[in-house]
Design a protein around this motif. Structure first.
Motif, PDB file in Angstrom:
ATOM      1  N   SER A 352       7.455  41.062  -9.738  1.00 57.80           N
ATOM      2  CA  SER A 352       6.740  39.650  -9.861  1.00 57.80           C
ATOM      3  C   SER A 352       5.301  39.417  -9.561  1.00 57.80           C
ATOM      4  CB  SER A 352       7.398  38.818  -8.619  1.00 57.80           C
ATOM      5  OG  SER A 352       8.703  38.718  -8.683  1.00 57.80           O
ATOM      6  N   ILE A 353       4.660  38.824 -10.469  1.00 60.92           N
ATOM      7  CA  ILE A 353       3.104  38.475 -10.668  1.00 60.92           C
ATOM      8  C   ILE A 353       2.722  37.335 -10.633  1.00 60.92           C
ATOM      9  CG2 ILE A 353       3.112  40.870 -11.705  1.00 60.92           C
ATOM     10  CD1 ILE A 353       2.225  38.141 -13.825  1.00 60.92           C
ATOM     11  N   GLY A 354       1.589  37.109  -9.978  1.00 62.37           N
ATOM     12  CA  GLY A 354       1.132  35.714  -9.976  1.00 62.37           C
ATOM     13  C   GLY A 354      -0.286  35.673 -10.097  1.00 62.37           C
ATOM     14  N   PRO A 355      -0.845  34.354 -10.343  1.00 61.58           N
ATOM     15  CA  PRO A 355      -2.325  34.164 -10.421  1.00 61.58           C
ATOM     16  C   PRO A 355      -3.197  33.966  -9.247  1.00 61.58           C
ATOM     17  CG  PRO A 355      -1.219  32.120 -10.665  1.00 61.58           C
ATOM     18  CD  PRO A 355      -0.241  33.143 -10.616  1.00 61.58           C
ATOM     19  N   ASP A 375     -11.413  33.906 -10.852  1.00 62.31           N
ATOM     20  CA  ASP A 375     -11.521  33.660 -12.428  1.00 62.31           C
ATOM     21  C   ASP A 375     -10.610  34.368 -13.200  1.00 62.31           C
ATOM     22  OD1 ASP A 375     -13.552  31.659 -12.107  1.00 62.31           O
ATOM     23  OD2 ASP A 375     -15.150  33.376 -12.173  1.00 62.31           O
ATOM     24  N   GLY A 376      -9.252  34.520 -12.752  1.00 66.57           N
ATOM     25  CA  GLY A 376      -8.363  35.083 -13.462  1.00 66.57           C
ATOM     26  C   GLY A 376      -8.016  36.426 -13.265  1.00 66.57           C
ATOM     27  N   SER A 377      -9.194  37.388 -12.709  1.00 68.68           N
ATOM     28  CA  SER A 377      -8.878  38.914 -12.601  1.00 68.68           C
ATOM     29  C   SER A 377      -7.704  39.311 -11.797  1.00 68.68           C
ATOM     30  CB  SER A 377     -10.272  39.627 -12.143  1.00 68.68           C
ATOM     31  OG  SER A 377     -10.477  38.992 -10.882  1.00 68.68           O
ATOM     32  N   TYR A 378      -7.312  38.517 -10.604  1.00 66.70           N
ATOM     33  CA  TYR A 378      -6.279  38.611  -9.956  1.00 66.70           C
ATOM     34  C   TYR A 378      -5.048  38.790 -10.758  1.00 66.70           C
ATOM     35  CZ  TYR A 378      -2.906  38.397  -5.817  1.00 66.70           C
ATOM     36  OH  TYR A 378      -1.770  38.585  -5.050  1.00 66.70           O
ATOM     37  N   TYR A 379      -4.870  37.750 -11.576  1.00 62.91           N
ATOM     38  CA  TYR A 379      -3.713  37.751 -12.622  1.00 62.91           C
ATOM     39  C   TYR A 379      -3.380  38.662 -13.257  1.00 62.91           C
ATOM     40  CZ  TYR A 379      -0.209  35.015 -14.953  1.00 62.91           C
ATOM     41  OH  TYR A 379       1.052  34.406 -15.896  1.00 62.91           O
ATOM     42  N   GLU A 380      -4.872  39.249 -14.079  1.00 67.76           N
ATOM     43  CA  GLU A 380      -4.769  40.166 -15.026  1.00 67.76           C
ATOM     44  C   GLU A 380      -4.475  41.596 -14.199  1.00 67.76           C
ATOM     45  OE1 GLU A 380      -7.002  39.540 -18.559  1.00 67.76           O
ATOM     46  OE2 GLU A 380      -8.559  38.943 -17.260  1.00 67.76           O
ATOM     47  N   TYR A 431      -6.080  27.472 -18.964  1.00 71.13           N
ATOM     48  CA  TYR A 431      -6.567  28.802 -18.713  1.00 71.13           C
ATOM     49  C   TYR A 431      -5.553  29.749 -18.407  1.00 71.13           C
ATOM     50  CZ  TYR A 431      -9.192  33.033 -17.275  1.00 71.13           C
ATOM     51  OH  TYR A 431      -9.841  34.140 -17.139  1.00 71.13           O
ATOM     52  N   TYR A 432      -4.648  29.654 -17.362  1.00 73.70           N
ATOM     53  CA  TYR A 432      -3.600  30.607 -17.062  1.00 73.70           C
ATOM     54  C   TYR A 432      -2.177  30.744 -18.154  1.00 73.70           C
ATOM     55  CZ  TYR A 432      -6.277  31.466 -13.270  1.00 73.70           C
ATOM     56  OH  TYR A 432      -7.454  31.921 -12.383  1.00 73.70           O
ATOM     57  N   LEU A 433      -2.362  29.423 -18.847  1.00 75.94           N
ATOM     58  CA  LEU A 433      -1.268  29.605 -20.047  1.00 75.94           C
ATOM     59  C   LEU A 433      -1.750  30.811 -21.023  1.00 75.94           C
ATOM     60  CD1 LEU A 433      -0.362  25.713 -20.575  1.00 75.94           C
ATOM     61  CD2 LEU A 433       0.724  27.476 -19.173  1.00 75.94           C
ATOM     62  N   ASP A 434      -3.059  30.519 -21.282  1.00 70.48           N
ATOM     63  CA  ASP A 434      -3.641  31.359 -22.168  1.00 70.48           C
ATOM     64  C   ASP A 434      -3.791  32.874 -21.829  1.00 70.48           C
ATOM     65  OD1 ASP A 434      -4.135  29.060 -23.739  1.00 70.48           O
ATOM     66  OD2 ASP A 434      -6.469  28.806 -23.054  1.00 70.48           O
TER      67      ASP A 434
END
Length: 448
Positions: A352-355, A375-380, A431-434
């Motif tokens: 399981s991953i999260g933003p 800025d999204g790097s945690y999610y990536e 952003y997180y949908l993209d």
């Protein structure tokens, strides 16, 4: 005498003619009223929201959600959102995506507002006290007061919505469709049961299944713990789910036997020996080979749960928590071991991953478990670590768990006196949908 008869005949003819005209006029009025009522019903129906849905996708059932307690003619924030944005017209020839049923997102249908539910649900979440009474006195207590003050550190673009609002349901399906998520994993309680902050919501399942089907999505069940849940009640739950939803084309099925896949949150609360009777062939309550057999996925929190899950007869394990390091299961460096173990035991491993994670607007004492989105790097980073285990399925925590700040649903900037909500910065609400769509494509192409 003859003249008198002719006069009477003429008068009768005129009378019949007048009555005929009157009848036609009344009939026209009646038909007009019927058409108006039909139009009103269409307006209330979820299908009426014109989002460019491909008419070739079948409508499986007709369900109309009506507000429980209307509150006048206020302009709903959802209406304003759709007037302003009118999210992209999906499922047409020029902008079609394809969903990926290897990507699951945890979905919460527990939000409510006065228009649809008679009161706010979950948005007015209580501040949860620390388990240590001495510590609890140091922190804020009470309850949030929507619409400006809500139990979350981010503020939703759709405002304090109700999960029963047809426009919200359509928007959510569009968001997931655009992100190429294939399966929404719906937080579920049996009929008549709910969490402490909400109302029973099993009656929403048919509506969610129908809406998901229109957007090429599937629906899986995320069985939540409730009082006295055990192997016996779960067997009853499975029978209910199969009888009620088993024939719906949007119910997610997995594997060569095409069985419904069910996530069991907090499965470890029931001892392994009890699960054996339900999940092992030959067990006293065994579902194996029956009409209510399913692919059952257990939650792994601690290291010891590995053997317990395997010995119990579960079909797989998932890690759920969006905060890496919070549990053994949610720690990235353990995932390769978990994946290898699951493969050896013939089980699924679903990381399981999260933003990001932040819940201090309902657990003000829990700052140590905050995980910045960066800025999204945690999610990536989470996506990359999950993909390196070569998983059959990836789960996203979450689509809309606003209380824990793990949502990928669009959020907007907002400030109130003494508090400023977090947002997605210059990247914008979507952003997180993209980012999700970007990593789904990496998942498919093995380019990570």
């Amino acid at each position: 005498m003859a003249m008198g008869r002719r006069k009477i005949l003429r008068r009768l003819i005129i009378l019949v003619f007048v009555l005929s005209l009157s009848g036609c006029f009344i009939a026209i009025i009646h038909l007009t009223r019927i058409e108006r009522k039909i139009d009103e019903k269409r307006e209330a129906h979820v299908d009426k929201v014109d989002l460019g849905v491909d008419p070739r996708i079948p409508k499986v059932a007709t369900h109309i959600i009506q507000p429980r307690k209307p509150v006048g003619n206020k302009t709903n924030i959802i209406d304003r959102h759709f007037e302003k944005e009118n999210p992209v017209r999906v499922l047409n020839k020029t902008s079609a995506y394809t969903t990926n049923d290897k990507v699951h997102a945890f979905y919460y249908p527990w939000y409510g507002n006065p228009e649809y539910d008679g009161e706010f649900l979950h948005w007015d979440h209580k501040y949860l006290p620390h388990w240590d009474k001495k510590q609890a006195k140091k922190w804020k207590s009470g309850q949030h007061v929507p619409v400006d003050d809500i139990g979350a550190n981010f503020y939703p673009e759709l405002g304090c919505y109700s999960s029963r609002d047809p426009k919200v349901i359509n928007a959510h399906m569009q968001y997931m469709y655009k992100a190429r998520v294939g399966v929404l994993v719906v937080s579920w309680y049996p009929p008549g049961k709910a969490d402490n902050e909400g109302h029973p919501s099993d009656d929403l399942m048919p509506i969610l299944l129908d809406a998901a089907h229109r957007y090429q999505l599937k629906v899986a069940i995320h069985s939540e713990p409730y009082k006295d849940r055990d192997e016996t009640t779960v067997k009853a739950d499975l029978k209910y789910i199969m009888s009620r939803y088993g024939n719906h084309p949007a119910l997610y099925r997995y594997g060569p036997k095409s069985l419904p896949l069910i996530y069991l949150y907090d499965s470890y609360l029931t001892p392994a020996r009890k699960w054996k009777s339900l999940l092992k062939p030959g067990g006293q309550l065994s579902i194996r080979g029956t009409d209510h057999d399913a692919v059952l996925i257990a939650l792994l929190v601690e290291e010891k749960h590995m053997s317990e899950i395997s010995n119990s007869g579960f079909d797989g394990l998932y890690t759920y928590f969006a905060a890496t390091g919070f549990t053994y299961g949610s720690t990235y460096r353990h995932w390769s071991r978990l994946a290898k173990y699951a493969t050896e035991k013939g089980m699924l491993f679903i990381p399981s991953i999260g933003p990001g994670y932040i819940d201090v607007n309902i657990r003000p004492w829990n700052g140590e478990n905050t995980r910045s989105r960066s800025d999204g790097s945690y999610y990536e980073t989470a996506f990359k670590n999950a993909l390196q285990t070569n998983p059959d399925i990836i789960s996203i925590t979450s689509f809309n768990e606003w209380h824990e700040g793990s949502q990928i649903e669009p959020a907007i900037p907002k400030s109130i006196p003494k508090f400023t909500y977090l947002d997605y910065g210059k990247n914008g609400p979507n952003y997180y949908l993209d980012l999700t769509r970007k990593w789904v494509e990496k998942f498919e192409s093995n380019t990570y």
